[in-house]
Design a protein around this motif. Structure first.
Motif, PDB file in Angstrom:
ATOM      1  N   VAL A 316     -10.760  13.338   3.007  1.00 58.95           N
ATOM      2  CA  VAL A 316     -10.929  13.635   1.259  1.00 58.95           C
ATOM      3  C   VAL A 316     -10.798  12.444   0.775  1.00 58.95           C
ATOM      4  CG1 VAL A 316      -8.519  13.889   0.744  1.00 58.95           C
ATOM      5  CG2 VAL A 316     -10.290  15.165  -0.609  1.00 58.95           C
ATOM      6  N   GLY A 317     -10.384  11.226   1.182  1.00 57.85           N
ATOM      7  CA  GLY A 317     -10.170   9.904   0.744  1.00 57.85           C
ATOM      8  C   GLY A 317     -10.761   8.868   1.674  1.00 57.85           C
ATOM      9  N   GLU A 318     -11.206   7.937   1.147  1.00 55.77           N
ATOM     10  CA  GLU A 318     -11.664   6.758   1.924  1.00 55.77           C
ATOM     11  C   GLU A 318     -10.664   5.522   2.009  1.00 55.77           C
ATOM     12  OE1 GLU A 318     -14.225   6.517   3.981  1.00 55.77           O
ATOM     13  OE2 GLU A 318     -14.454   8.849   3.950  1.00 55.77           O
ATOM     14  N   THR A 319      -9.315   5.678   1.530  1.00 58.05           N
ATOM     15  CA  THR A 319      -8.520   4.514   1.552  1.00 58.05           C
ATOM     16  C   THR A 319      -7.708   4.472   2.723  1.00 58.05           C
ATOM     17  OG1 THR A 319      -6.868   5.830   0.177  1.00 58.05           O
ATOM     18  CG2 THR A 319      -8.728   4.766  -1.260  1.00 58.05           C
ATOM     19  N   TRP A 320      -7.569   5.271   3.626  1.00 60.51           N
ATOM     20  CA  TRP A 320      -6.704   5.054   4.652  1.00 60.51           C
ATOM     21  C   TRP A 320      -6.869   3.856   5.564  1.00 60.51           C
ATOM     22  CZ3 TRP A 320      -2.297   8.024   4.768  1.00 60.51           C
ATOM     23  CH2 TRP A 320      -2.431   9.369   4.168  1.00 60.51           C
ATOM     24  N   ARG A 321      -8.110   3.855   5.751  1.00 63.05           N
ATOM     25  CA  ARG A 321      -8.509   2.460   6.717  1.00 63.05           C
ATOM     26  C   ARG A 321      -8.330   1.247   5.925  1.00 63.05           C
ATOM     27  NH1 ARG A 321     -14.708   2.194   8.932  1.00 63.05           N
ATOM     28  NH2 ARG A 321     -14.923   2.771   6.751  1.00 63.05           N
ATOM     29  N   GLY A 322      -8.687   1.313   4.733  1.00 59.65           N
ATOM     30  CA  GLY A 322      -8.494   0.104   3.670  1.00 59.65           C
ATOM     31  C   GLY A 322      -6.958  -0.559   3.751  1.00 59.65           C
ATOM     32  N   LEU A 323      -6.293   0.738   3.867  1.00 59.88           N
ATOM     33  CA  LEU A 323      -4.476   0.528   3.677  1.00 59.88           C
ATOM     34  C   LEU A 323      -4.054  -0.359   5.092  1.00 59.88           C
ATOM     35  CD1 LEU A 323      -1.640   0.791   2.819  1.00 59.88           C
ATOM     36  CD2 LEU A 323      -1.682   3.110   3.559  1.00 59.88           C
ATOM     37  N   ARG A 324      -4.746   0.391   6.405  1.00 54.69           N
ATOM     38  CA  ARG A 324      -4.452  -0.504   7.708  1.00 54.69           C
ATOM     39  C   ARG A 324      -4.788  -1.703   7.647  1.00 54.69           C
ATOM     40  NH1 ARG A 324      -7.474   2.396  11.930  1.00 54.69           N
ATOM     41  NH2 ARG A 324      -9.074   1.020  10.926  1.00 54.69           N
ATOM     42  N   ASP A 325      -5.827  -2.105   7.269  1.00 49.55           N
ATOM     43  CA  ASP A 325      -6.516  -3.421   7.166  1.00 49.55           C
ATOM     44  C   ASP A 325      -5.562  -4.297   6.412  1.00 49.55           C
ATOM     45  OD1 ASP A 325      -8.350  -2.659   8.973  1.00 49.55           O
ATOM     46  OD2 ASP A 325      -9.911  -2.374   7.361  1.00 49.55           O
ATOM     47  N   GLU A 326      -5.199  -3.812   5.199  1.00 43.96           N
ATOM     48  CA  GLU A 326      -4.348  -4.589   4.275  1.00 43.96           C
ATOM     49  C   GLU A 326      -3.117  -4.764   4.845  1.00 43.96           C
ATOM     50  OE1 GLU A 326      -4.627  -4.014   0.032  1.00 43.96           O
ATOM     51  OE2 GLU A 326      -6.611  -3.119   0.108  1.00 43.96           O
ATOM     52  N   LEU A 327      -2.619  -3.790   5.453  1.00 45.81           N
ATOM     53  CA  LEU A 327      -1.096  -4.033   5.834  1.00 45.81           C
ATOM     54  C   LEU A 327      -1.297  -4.770   7.103  1.00 45.81           C
ATOM     55  CD1 LEU A 327       0.414  -0.297   5.820  1.00 45.81           C
ATOM     56  CD2 LEU A 327       0.868  -2.544   4.324  1.00 45.81           C
ATOM     57  N   THR A 328      -2.412  -4.894   7.812  1.00 48.30           N
ATOM     58  CA  THR A 328      -2.221  -5.889   9.051  1.00 48.30           C
ATOM     59  C   THR A 328      -2.510  -7.270   8.505  1.00 48.30           C
ATOM     60  OG1 THR A 328      -3.530  -4.025  10.228  1.00 48.30           O
ATOM     61  CG2 THR A 328      -3.592  -6.285  11.048  1.00 48.30           C
ATOM     62  N   MET A 329      -3.104  -7.351   7.573  1.00 51.15           N
ATOM     63  CA  MET A 329      -3.269  -8.747   7.250  1.00 51.15           C
ATOM     64  C   MET A 329      -2.627  -9.032   5.685  1.00 51.15           C
ATOM     65  SD  MET A 329      -7.395  -9.317   7.191  1.00 51.15           S
ATOM     66  CE  MET A 329      -7.761  -7.699   6.444  1.00 51.15           C
ATOM     67  N   ALA A 330      -1.368  -8.401   5.568  1.00 55.82           N
ATOM     68  CA  ALA A 330      -0.356  -8.484   4.427  1.00 55.82           C
ATOM     69  C   ALA A 330      -0.166  -9.900   4.072  1.00 55.82           C
ATOM     70  CB  ALA A 330       0.837  -7.638   4.949  1.00 55.82           C
ATOM     71  N   PRO A 331       0.027 -10.947   4.817  1.00 50.92           N
ATOM     72  CA  PRO A 331       0.333 -12.406   4.465  1.00 50.92           C
ATOM     73  C   PRO A 331      -0.954 -12.815   3.611  1.00 50.92           C
ATOM     74  CG  PRO A 331       0.860 -12.209   6.724  1.00 50.92           C
ATOM     75  CD  PRO A 331       0.215 -11.131   6.385  1.00 50.92           C
ATOM     76  N   LEU A 332      -2.139 -12.389   3.615  1.00 52.19           N
ATOM     77  CA  LEU A 332      -3.017 -12.965   2.724  1.00 52.19           C
ATOM     78  C   LEU A 332      -3.164 -12.224   1.407  1.00 52.19           C
ATOM     79  CD1 LEU A 332      -6.231 -12.567   5.495  1.00 52.19           C
ATOM     80  CD2 LEU A 332      -4.546 -14.652   5.018  1.00 52.19           C
TER      81      LEU A 332
END
Length: 482
Positions: A316-332
């Motif tokens: 129902v949402g397409e934000t899960w994958r973006g959350l994983r990518d942003e948490l992985t690259m959190a220092p950026l």
């Protein structure tokens, strides 16, 4: 022969240790799904034919019989050979394999699950149905890949309408076997027409699209063999289209968290529609199962409903994958702690909660006599199940590469069980949902079961954050600075 010796060895082991005992057990017991008269079996056979045809078309849209190795396809495309020659040969060979494998599988499933093969006359009709069904499934598989979406919708509509007509005729006929023979004939005729049209459409197929599908399938196969099945599934997510400018307000600022999530869901309408349907159906089944705790089959309905909500929460949402990518690259990213999850998880949480309320409310209204006596307990159990499902979905979406320590052998008297750990890691969301529902159903108190569900969800969130490394690099560092 030497190249197929190990395959034949595995087939022999499967036959000796699984197939023979199952067949023996079926021959000495009653069928788990008794069909009764042939008149009652015809509508179920029609529904099965429609489901198989639609599933084959959907499979063809993602991974059809024309998917080959990218290098081999590139070599063929570099020559002056007509696509009909090399793709047609590959398609005919794979369709023959599909029919050859589908026929015994359909017959074995019908024999093991139903009583259709208990008598000679019904067994002959069942074999004819299996032949027509396997042929239609194979050609619908090719049709789904070589034809456009409009042609696939047309075939799905025709098959559905023909199934309704055959089911009506079988109900009206005095002889119950007429419906099965008629269905077998319709399946064979439809398979012949669809097969001829699908094979003829190979000469007009878009080779660039086949090359893209082959490259994606090769990459997905590599991911699957190296243990990152979730990355392979991510390759088959639909690409967002349209509504790009709707994410930005007229003054140039981004919209709020909830409007962003809703617009991104609308950019993949098919996936969002399937997710909404799964949420409603799963929540309804979940409410029925949780409201009938202790009734035996209600546990299975509860687990099936929770699994439906689990699937729908991701679609129902397409934000899960973006959350994983942003948490992985959190220092950026310079966002404060909690801003990234709040921005990405606002829409999935609200959508899942709203779908659960709507589906659960419909279930309660439909079966008020069952839920009215313990409506408070049912509400607690449903709320706990939804929270646990969201935690399991978070755990699944935060998954990165397969940890190498899972490949270490686990030597037991039953053999090496390291493969079970890998399977549990691959499907950890489903494992958490099923085991969590089982534990909740075992507790006598609804309050205790709900507390257990919240605890499981908290554990899933913590493990998910540890997978991304954000729990240590983000939370602990901020706590130390505070």
């Amino acid at each position: 022969m030497r190249g197929h010796a190990y395959t034949l060895y595995l087939v022999a082991l499967f036959a000796v240790f699984y197939l023979v005992p199952v067949v023996h057990a079926r021959s000495t017991s009653r069928a788990s799904v008794p069909l009764g008269s042939l008149t009652e079996a015809a509508p179920w056979a029609c529904a099965l034919a429609v489901a198989v045809c639609w599933a084959a078309q959907i499979a063809g849209r993602f991974w059809g019989p024309l998917v080959v190795q990218p290098f081999l396809l590139h070599v063929f495309m570099s020559t002056d050979i007509s696509p009909t020659r090399y793709l047609g040969t590959i398609a005919r060979r794979r369709l023959a394999y599909a029919v050859t494998a589908g026929l015994p599988a359909a017959c074995a499933a019908a024999y093991l699950a139903t009583d259709l093969f208990d008598h000679l006359d019904s067994a002959v009709q069942g074999f004819a149905l299996a032949v027509g069904l396997s042929a239609l499934a194979a050609f619908a598989w090719l049709w789904g890949q070589v034809r456009a979406l409009r042609a696939n919708l047309l075939l799905a509509s025709v098959v559905g309408g023909a199934a309704l007509v055959v089911a009506g005729v079988s109900r009206a006929a005095p002889d119950g076997g007429v419906g099965l023979w008629l269905l077998a004939g319709v399946l064979a005729a439809t398979a012949a027409v669809v097969g001829r049209a699908a094979l003829g459409a190979i000469r007009t197929v878009d080779l660039a699209r086949i090359a893209r599908e082959s490259a994606r399938a090769s990459q997905a196969r590599t991911y699957a063999w190296t243990g990152t099945l979730h990355h392979a599934l991510d390759l088959y997510r639909p690409e967002p289209r349209g509504f790009t400018s709707a994410l930005i307000r007229s003054d140039g600022r981004l919209r709020g968290y909830l409007p962003q999530g809703a617009i991104r869901a609308l950019r993949t309408p098919g996936r969002a529609s399937a997710g909404a349907a799964l949420l409603l159906i799963g929540a309804s089944a979940l409410t029925h199962g949780a409201g009938g705790r202790g009734d035996g089959p209600a546990w299975w309905l509860w687990a099936v409903g929770a699994t439906g909500v689990y699937l729908g929460s991701g679609w129902v949402g397409e934000t899960w994958r973006g959350l994983r990518d942003e948490l992985t690259m959190a220092p950026l990213f310079g966002e404060r702690w909690g801003g990234t999850p709040a921005r990405t998880l606002a829409w999935p949480v609200v959508a899942v909660t709203g779908g659960a309320l709507l589906g659960g409310g419909c279930a309660v209204v439909a079966r008020w006599d069952r839920h009215s006596g313990h409506l408070g307990d049912t509400a607690l159990l449903v709320a706990g199940s939804v929270v646990m499902v969201l935690g399991a979905r978070f755990l699944r979406e935060m998954k990165l590469h397969l940890p190498l320590e899972l490949l270490l052998p686990v030597i037991t008297p039953l053999g090496d069980l390291s493969g079970l750990r890998v399977i549990a890691w691959q499907f950890d969301g489903f494992v958490v949902v099923v085991i969590g529902v089982a534990l909740m159903g075992a507790l006598p108190s609804a309050v205790g079961a709900t507390a257990l569900a919240f605890g499981i969800a908290a554990g899933c969130v913590w493990v998910g954050l540890r997978r991304t490394g954000w729990a240590h690099a983000g939370l602990f560092s901020r706590l130390r600075r505070a």
